[in-house]
Design a protein around this motif. Structure first.
Motif, PDB file in Angstrom:
ATOM      1  N   SER A  55     -46.793   7.210 -26.365  1.00 38.73           N
ATOM      2  CA  SER A  55     -46.981   7.487 -24.930  1.00 38.73           C
ATOM      3  C   SER A  55     -46.642   8.931 -24.593  1.00 38.73           C
ATOM      4  N   SER A  56     -47.320   9.453 -23.606  1.00 38.84           N
ATOM      5  CA  SER A  56     -47.090  10.827 -23.138  1.00 38.84           C
ATOM      6  C   SER A  56     -47.528  10.890 -21.679  1.00 38.84           C
ATOM      7  N   LEU A  57     -47.224  12.002 -21.040  1.00 40.23           N
ATOM      8  CA  LEU A  57     -47.688  12.190 -19.655  1.00 40.23           C
ATOM      9  C   LEU A  57     -49.205  12.016 -19.596  1.00 40.23           C
ATOM     10  N   HIS A  58     -49.885  12.561 -20.598  1.00 40.00           N
ATOM     11  CA  HIS A  58     -51.347  12.488 -20.649  1.00 40.00           C
ATOM     12  C   HIS A  58     -51.829  11.037 -20.780  1.00 40.00           C
ATOM     13  N   SER A  59     -51.183  10.263 -21.666  1.00 40.08           N
ATOM     14  CA  SER A  59     -51.641   8.873 -21.875  1.00 40.08           C
ATOM     15  C   SER A  59     -51.358   8.014 -20.636  1.00 40.08           C
ATOM     16  N   ILE A 105     -37.358  11.420 -22.705  1.00 38.45           N
ATOM     17  CA  ILE A 105     -37.260  10.064 -22.153  1.00 38.45           C
ATOM     18  C   ILE A 105     -38.079   9.074 -22.980  1.00 38.45           C
ATOM     19  N   LEU A 106     -39.338   9.408 -23.215  1.00 38.11           N
ATOM     20  CA  LEU A 106     -40.229   8.442 -23.861  1.00 38.11           C
ATOM     21  C   LEU A 106     -39.932   8.295 -25.352  1.00 38.11           C
ATOM     22  N   LYS A 107     -39.934   9.398 -26.061  1.00 39.47           N
ATOM     23  CA  LYS A 107     -39.865   9.306 -27.523  1.00 39.47           C
ATOM     24  C   LYS A 107     -38.425   9.150 -28.030  1.00 39.47           C
TER      25      LYS A 107
END
Ligand SMILES: [Zn+2]
Length: 268
Positions: free
Chosen positions: A91-95, A81-83
């Motif tokens: 962005s990532s789940l962590h960020s 989804i993000l990249k």
């Protein structure tokens, strides 16, 4: 020694009349409207199936999300989804979890997690001093959330099935709020934001992540869905101001937008 005022407990209220609910047998009862809200697998259900079909035009999509609930927090799904779709390289789940934690830094009391999914962010910030109330209209996703909460032994979080336009809470009870990855899905953005603001205390922070128009495949996909909003940043700024929020600070990564606002403190 200053006197310490005990924190007022927050509980569920009737989504129709906003009165506090009384506990019943596997249910919550509204003595004002004489409505009964069943509790299923520990999850109060404020949304009847018949009502859902009428009010939620994205229901078919949500059923797909229910199917995805077990993998929703996986690296593969977030990367896709993000990249891949939103061209969000940083962005990532962590960020996102860090951004939400930073927004709620110094906040104690009660936090609303709107469209909480499987309690992805809510259970990462819940603690004995910061209690989270997560709402979503997908029962399957909420059940996955309960599984995640039990597996990780998280305390200080409760989930309920409700819709953002009729939140099951009294006015001005939350010290902070999260709206992660769902603002573009709400049929009436202004109505949803006003209802979120209603439940928040003046000055309380709100952390939002959503998607905006851009040169990435997700824009085309979202434009094809008539019930999804493809926001422009200036329009979001207006929505926030008109819904009673201030301090809009957008950060864009591809089409992925994060921002935090505060509920306006009325001038005396
Ligand atoms: Zn009621």
């Amino acid at each position: 020694m200053p006197e310490i005022t005990p924190m007022k407990a927050v509980g569920f209220a009737c989504p129709k009349c906003k009165c506090p609910l009384q506990p019943g047998q596997n249910a919550l009862l509204c003595s004002e409207c004489h409505l009964t809200y069943p509790i299923l697998a520990g999850i109060p259900n404020f949304l009847a199936e018949s009502e859902l079909a009428r009010v939620a035009p994205n229901y078919r999509w949500i059923q797909m999300l229910e199917f995805l609930a077990p993998i929703y927090e996986g690296q593969l799904w977030h990367s896709f989804i993000l990249k891949t779709l939103a061209a969000a390289r940083h962005s990532s789940l962590h960020s996102i979890a860090s951004f939400i934690s930073e927004t709620l830094e110094g906040v104690a009391g009660f936090v609303l997690d709107v469209a909480c999914g499987p309690a992805t962010y809510g259970r990462r910030v819940a603690s004995p001093s910061l209690n989270v109330f997560g709402i979503d209209f997908s029962m399957g996703t909420l059940k996955q959330g309960m599984t995640n909460i039990a597996r990780e032994g998280v305390t200080g979080i409760r989930l309920a099935r409700a819709r953002v336009e009729e939140l099951p809470f009294e006015n001005a009870v939350f010290d902070g709020a999260i709206c992660g990855g769902s603002l573009h899905l709400f049929p009436d953005t202004a109505l949803a934001l006003r209802e979120i603001a209603r439940t928040m205390k003046a000055g309380a922070p709100l952390a939002v992540t959503t998607f905006v128009a851009g040169n990435a495949p997700l824009t085309c996909l979202m434009k094809r869905r008539k019930n999804m909003h493809v926001f422009q940043i200036p329009v979001l700024r207006l929505f926030m101001a008109e819904s009673g929020f201030e301090g809009f600070e957008p950060k864009l990564d591809g089409m992925f937008l994060t921002f935090r606002v505060r509920k306006v403190v009325p001038s005396k």
